[in-house]
Scaffold this active site. Structure first.
Site, PDB file in Angstrom:
ATOM      1  N   SER A   1       4.385 -44.291  -9.974  1.00 38.62           N
ATOM      2  CA  SER A   1       5.374 -43.267  -9.612  1.00 38.62           C
ATOM      3  C   SER A   1       5.441 -43.092  -8.122  1.00 38.62           C
ATOM      4  CB  SER A   1       4.425 -42.012  -9.892  1.00 38.62           C
ATOM      5  OG  SER A   1       5.290 -40.913  -9.960  1.00 38.62           O
TER       6      SER A   1
ATOM      7  N   SER B   1       6.317 -35.182 -10.663  1.00 34.00           N
ATOM      8  CA  SER B   1       6.935 -36.539 -10.864  1.00 34.00           C
ATOM      9  C   SER B   1       7.661 -36.741 -12.167  1.00 34.00           C
ATOM     10  CB  SER B   1       6.084 -37.593 -10.410  1.00 34.00           C
ATOM     11  OG  SER B   1       5.865 -37.744  -8.977  1.00 34.00           O
TER      12      SER B   1
ATOM     13  N   LYS C   1       5.884 -41.022 -18.160  1.00 32.60           N
ATOM     14  CA  LYS C   1       5.731 -40.325 -16.766  1.00 32.60           C
ATOM     15  C   LYS C   1       4.789 -39.109 -16.668  1.00 32.60           C
ATOM     16  CE  LYS C   1       6.677 -41.160 -12.670  1.00 32.60           C
ATOM     17  NZ  LYS C   1       5.424 -40.765 -12.621  1.00 32.60           N
TER      18      LYS C   1
ATOM     19  N   LYS D   1      11.194 -37.918 -12.067  1.00 33.81           N
ATOM     20  CA  LYS D   1      11.611 -39.224 -12.083  1.00 33.81           C
ATOM     21  C   LYS D   1      12.171 -39.758 -13.473  1.00 33.81           C
ATOM     22  CE  LYS D   1       8.527 -40.839  -8.089  1.00 33.81           C
ATOM     23  NZ  LYS D   1       7.571 -39.698  -8.290  1.00 33.81           N
TER      24      LYS D   1
END
Length: 402
Positions: free
Chosen positions: A144, A84, A247, A87
């Site tokens: 997320s 993730s 993140k 992202k």
């Protein structure tokens, strides 16, 4: 019933903190936040420059945000699944769309069936459900959420495929030569790869948009009028001083990943951990990198010194032009070096009209020892017109009769 679904990942934070963690062997999605309430190791890493840090991951990097200078690296160009952390690029494109007034935070978007089919980390959007860009950003950054990320991508590009094409175009423009995106979320897919170095590059680019920090520094929040709870998957937000984001990423193929950013005393750092074996590995590894950076480096700002505030002008309607340094000088330096900066002023004896405000007149050059480390322009702050025959005649005429 829907509320119970939405808070499932949040409940894992407490359910999983038991000796018999029955799900620990399988990393299936970002929902693995079993250690989210456990503080990170409080021991400060105070290693000297050149020390090899004990980081339990396959790849790692520490970068200074403004200069892009690499302060520490370990297999930083090894391609691997980014989970993730993907992202970050999705969010960068959203930030750019907001800056360009293509979308607004208050815009309401309807979730598509495709977006709702993502699986993994999600807020369980239902097809046709409306949600603002602001709330979708909360879901994507804090929790997320894959479904929220795809909804945003579809809104910008018309489809996830179109959005992924934009992601790859942006990656190429940023010089991310070892990255290829296949989806907008980071779910494991053949050919979906990046590197710690490339992730640091796009993280630094995202951090140029101050708006992202309104989301990436939130620890807990809610959606749907308080009915849906969000908890930040990045525990550094709660436990590490100066954290600004950014993140996490977790999949079976990628392991435990993290792009962490923090700022202290004007120094902003990005630390990336790829393929840690455990969640603790990524957070402790990022902390060691950040500690190392803050212990050894500082971002130093120096005011340029001008011996004069104006210069003589030839052939101008004014005899002098006011000048100034265009900015202060900033540099990333080892802490032992900042006091050794010297500067040299380079200006002509005079300038020739016409001159426009903002025109470069000279420079102030900055040195560390014999090596130049940067410069700042010296500019005019006024327009000075060239003396013409008519202007000269009018001056003489006015002088005679006044």
């Amino acid at each position: 019933m829907k509320k119970l679904k939405i808070i499932f990942c949040t409940l894992l934070a407490t359910i999983f903190i038991v000796p018999f963690n029955i799900f620990a062997a399988t990393v299936s999605s970002e929902c693995d936040i079993s250690d989210i309430n456990i503080p990170i190791d409080a021991t400060v890493t105070d290693a000297a420059i050149g020390t090899k840090l004990d980081i339990k991951a396959k790849s790692a990097i520490l970068m200074e945000k403004n200069s892009g200078k690499i302060l520490y690296e370990m297999n930083a160009d090894q391609k691997m699944p980014p989970a993730s952390i993907t992202k970050i690029m999705s969010l960068l494109l959203v930030m750019e769309a907001i800056d360009q007034n293509k979308i607004k935070l208050e815009d309401v978007i309807t979730a598509s069936e495709h977006a709702c089919s993502m699986g993994g980390s999600q807020i369980w959007l239902e097809a046709g459900e409306p949600m603002t860009v602001d709330d979708l950003l909360k879901a994507a950054v804090i929790a997320s959420a894959n479904d929220a990320t795809v909804v945003l991508g579809e809104h910008i590009a018309g489809s996830e495929e179109g959005f992924v094409a934009m992601m790859n175009e942006k990656a190429a423009a940023l010089g991310m030569t070892n990255t290829n995106f296949v989806n907008a979320t980071g779910l494991d897919a053949e050919g979906h790869v990046s590197t710690a170095h490339d992730i640091a590059i796009m993280s630094a680019e995202l951090l140029k948009h101050d708006l992202i920090k309104n989301y990436s520094t939130i620890w807990m929040d809610t959606l749907r009028d308080g009915k849906s709870e969000l908890v930040n998957t990045n525990k550094l937000v709660r436990f590490y001083e100066g954290t600004t984001g950014l993140k996490t990423g977790t999949t079976s193929g990628a392991g435990y990943c993290l792009a962490a950013s923090a700022e202290r005393g004007g120094l902003e750092l990005v630390a990336v951990i790829m393929a840690g074996d455990t969640s603790a590995d990524r957070f402790n590894g990022a902390k060691k990198l950040l500690d190392y950076g803050f212990a050894n480096y500082e971002y130093t700002t120096v005011a340029p010194k001008l011996k004069t505030q104006e210069l003589s002008v030839k052939n101008g309607v004014e005899q002098t032009a006011p000048i100034k340094a265009s900015s202060s000088f900033g540099a990333l330096l080892k802490k032992s070096e900042s006091a050794a900066i010297t500067q040299k002023l380079n200006l002509p004896e005079n300038i020739v009209a016409p001159v426009k405000a903002g025109d470069k007149i000279g420079t102030v050059d900055f040195y560390l020892g014999d090596s130049q480390i940067g410069s700042v322009d010296v500019v005019s702050t006024a327009d000075i017109e060239k003396m013409s025959f008519l202007t000269a005649f009018l001056w003489v005429f006015n002088g005679l009769f006044h």
